[in-house]
Design a protein around this motif. Structure first.
Motif, PDB file in Angstrom:
ATOM      1  N   SER A   1       1.072  -1.138  -0.184  1.00 10.80           N
ATOM      2  CA  SER A   1      -0.258   0.040   0.000  1.00 10.80           C
ATOM      3  C   SER A   1       1.035   1.712  -0.019  1.00 10.80           C
ATOM      4  CB  SER A   1      -0.395   0.004   1.554  1.00 10.80           C
ATOM      5  OG  SER A   1      -1.901   1.334   1.700  1.00 10.80           O
ATOM      6  N   LEU A   2       0.348   2.322  -0.699  1.00 12.58           N
ATOM      7  CA  LEU A   2       0.984   3.436  -0.500  1.00 12.58           C
ATOM      8  C   LEU A   2       1.542   4.372   0.607  1.00 12.58           C
ATOM      9  CD1 LEU A   2       1.789   5.742  -3.499  1.00 12.58           C
ATOM     10  CD2 LEU A   2       0.385   6.787  -2.428  1.00 12.58           C
TER      11      LEU A   2
ATOM     12  N   THR B   1       9.508   6.366  -5.515  1.00  7.58           N
ATOM     13  CA  THR B   1       8.354   6.882  -5.495  1.00  7.58           C
ATOM     14  C   THR B   1       8.243   6.997  -3.753  1.00  7.58           C
ATOM     15  OG1 THR B   1       7.477   5.841  -6.952  1.00  7.58           O
ATOM     16  CG2 THR B   1       5.895   6.954  -5.138  1.00  7.58           C
TER      17      THR B   1
ATOM     18  N   SER C   1      -1.339   5.963  -8.104  1.00 12.50           N
ATOM     19  CA  SER C   1      -1.099   4.646  -7.286  1.00 12.50           C
ATOM     20  C   SER C   1      -2.852   3.614  -7.191  1.00 12.50           C
ATOM     21  CB  SER C   1      -1.226   4.730  -6.107  1.00 12.50           C
ATOM     22  OG  SER C   1      -1.953   5.189  -5.060  1.00 12.50           O
ATOM     23  N   ASN C   2      -3.801   3.654  -8.109  1.00 12.39           N
ATOM     24  CA  ASN C   2      -5.398   3.702  -8.048  1.00 12.39           C
ATOM     25  C   ASN C   2      -5.711   3.531  -6.363  1.00 12.39           C
ATOM     26  OD1 ASN C   2      -5.720   3.243 -11.747  1.00 12.39           O
ATOM     27  ND2 ASN C   2      -4.350   1.419 -11.272  1.00 12.39           N
TER      28      ASN C   2
ATOM     29  N   ILE D   1      -1.363  12.443  -6.603  1.00 11.30           N
ATOM     30  CA  ILE D   1      -0.829  10.333  -6.536  1.00 11.30           C
ATOM     31  C   ILE D   1      -1.036   8.883  -6.039  1.00 11.30           C
ATOM     32  CG2 ILE D   1       0.906   9.844  -4.946  1.00 11.30           C
ATOM     33  CD1 ILE D   1       2.166  12.195  -4.265  1.00 11.30           C
TER      34      ILE D   1
END
Length: 136
Positions: free
Chosen positions: A1-2, A12, A45-46, A41
């Motif tokens: 996960s981001l 990133t 990143s969906n 962002i």
């Protein structure tokens, strides 16, 4: 996960770590553009879950309320731009139907149709004058 950027390695993640470090200092200057960047962002990143933005704001040491407020302003501006574009298209269609976009060169307005219409009108006017002069 981001949101787990602090425990991962990558380009990133390195950028997000740098942002988090800067946002934790007093010299950090938050702006609306920062909020739009966060949104972008997430979009790229969906990330569709609403909690992701909240977690990302917490991880980056950014006030979520400010981000929400600025994203609302951004969304409203985008809505107004879409409405303005539609209004302009309706105006052009109604008042200047001879303007049209060339399929060969997208985005360029051509006046070929208008020039043709002017030539036809000029010929009709010339014929009308000849007819009138012939009647006299």
């Amino acid at each position: 996960s981001l949101v787990d950027f602090s425990s991962r390695d990558g380009e990133t993640e390195a950028v997000l770590k740098d942002i988090a470090a800067r946002a934790g200092t007093k010299s950090f200057s938050y702006s609306r553009f920062f909020a739009i960047g966060l949104f972008r962002i997430l979009e790229l990143s969906n990330a569709t879950e609403p909690t992701v933005l909240e977690k990302l704001c917490a991880a980056l040491n950014v006030d979520k309320r400010s981000v929400d407020r600025d994203l609302d302003v951004y969304r409203n501006l985008l809505t107004k731009l879409v409405q303005a574009k539609e209004l302009l298209r309706e105006y052009v269609d109604r008042n200047h139907p001879w303007l049209w976009l060339s399929p060969d060169a997208p985005g360029q307005i051509t006046m070929e149709k208008k020039k043709r219409e002017e030539r036809v009108q000029s010929q009709k006017a010339s014929e009308a004058v000849k007819t009138m002069l012939g009647a006299i």
